[in-house]
Design a protein around this motif. Sequence first.
Motif, PDB file in Angstrom:
ATOM      1  N   GLN A 154      59.784  29.627  41.758  1.00 39.09           N
ATOM      2  CA  GLN A 154      59.269  30.555  40.425  1.00 39.09           C
ATOM      3  C   GLN A 154      57.657  29.243  40.136  1.00 39.09           C
ATOM      4  N   CYS A 158      46.826  30.538  32.233  1.00 38.72           N
ATOM      5  CA  CYS A 158      46.261  31.319  33.707  1.00 38.72           C
ATOM      6  C   CYS A 158      45.174  31.453  34.315  1.00 38.72           C
ATOM      7  N   GLU A 204      51.381  30.245  41.157  1.00 37.05           N
ATOM      8  CA  GLU A 204      51.365  31.746  41.865  1.00 37.05           C
ATOM      9  C   GLU A 204      51.359  32.720  41.050  1.00 37.05           C
ATOM     10  N   GLU A 205      51.573  32.356  39.528  1.00 41.59           N
ATOM     11  CA  GLU A 205      52.331  33.748  38.932  1.00 41.59           C
ATOM     12  C   GLU A 205      51.052  34.027  37.808  1.00 41.59           C
ATOM     13  N   PRO A 252      47.814  34.570  37.387  1.00 44.35           N
ATOM     14  CA  PRO A 252      46.549  36.549  37.627  1.00 44.35           C
ATOM     15  C   PRO A 252      47.938  37.228  37.779  1.00 44.35           C
ATOM     16  N   ASP A 253      48.944  37.161  37.757  1.00 44.83           N
ATOM     17  CA  ASP A 253      50.365  38.304  37.330  1.00 44.83           C
ATOM     18  C   ASP A 253      50.226  38.432  36.016  1.00 44.83           C
ATOM     19  N   ALA A 254      50.808  37.072  35.325  1.00 45.06           N
ATOM     20  CA  ALA A 254      51.022  37.093  33.966  1.00 45.06           C
ATOM     21  C   ALA A 254      50.057  37.819  32.997  1.00 45.06           C
ATOM     22  N   GLY A 275      46.723  45.278  33.118  1.00 49.86           N
ATOM     23  CA  GLY A 275      45.471  45.060  33.135  1.00 49.86           C
ATOM     24  C   GLY A 275      43.989  45.466  32.326  1.00 49.86           C
TER      25      GLY A 275
END
Length: 160
Positions: free
Chosen positions: A20, A91, A97-98, A100-102, A146
Amino acid sequence: LAALAPPLAADTAGIADGEQSLPADFDGLLDAWSQYWDEAILLWTRLLECFRTGGDQDALKLACASEGAHNQVGHALVRVRDAARQALASCDAGGGEEGPDAAPVLRAVLELLSVAGSSGVEDPAEGDEAVRPPPSWETIASIAAGGTTAVVAQGTSPRD
């Protein structure tokens, strides 16, 4: 609370092996959470034991007060909040890579860790004594998805 406990070493094996990609500042958040949990679990264990066994609640209150238990937990939560802000900044800067989602989840965590509604994602400006009501669970869910990051009045609306 158990779901928020630090993961066991076996649970983090994939992260260590690079399966991850999280921003580096997430390590600081995990460390801060582990430190908080180590301190909080000792206090919670004593509290639960007192209630389960019919122990002396007054003695427990005095012991916690003399040991500064509320300050210990408060300082640990400040460390978690600071680490969450650093992870969020990472972030927002595009780390991992994670990232934006976190970011929305971190914003929700910061709202949950707010100080009497006066600080969440951002600390209040110096001299700003305005305290907003705590966010509702619906607002926290919206933030995690979001949506907006603050509650101003009883309803939900963005903070200026």
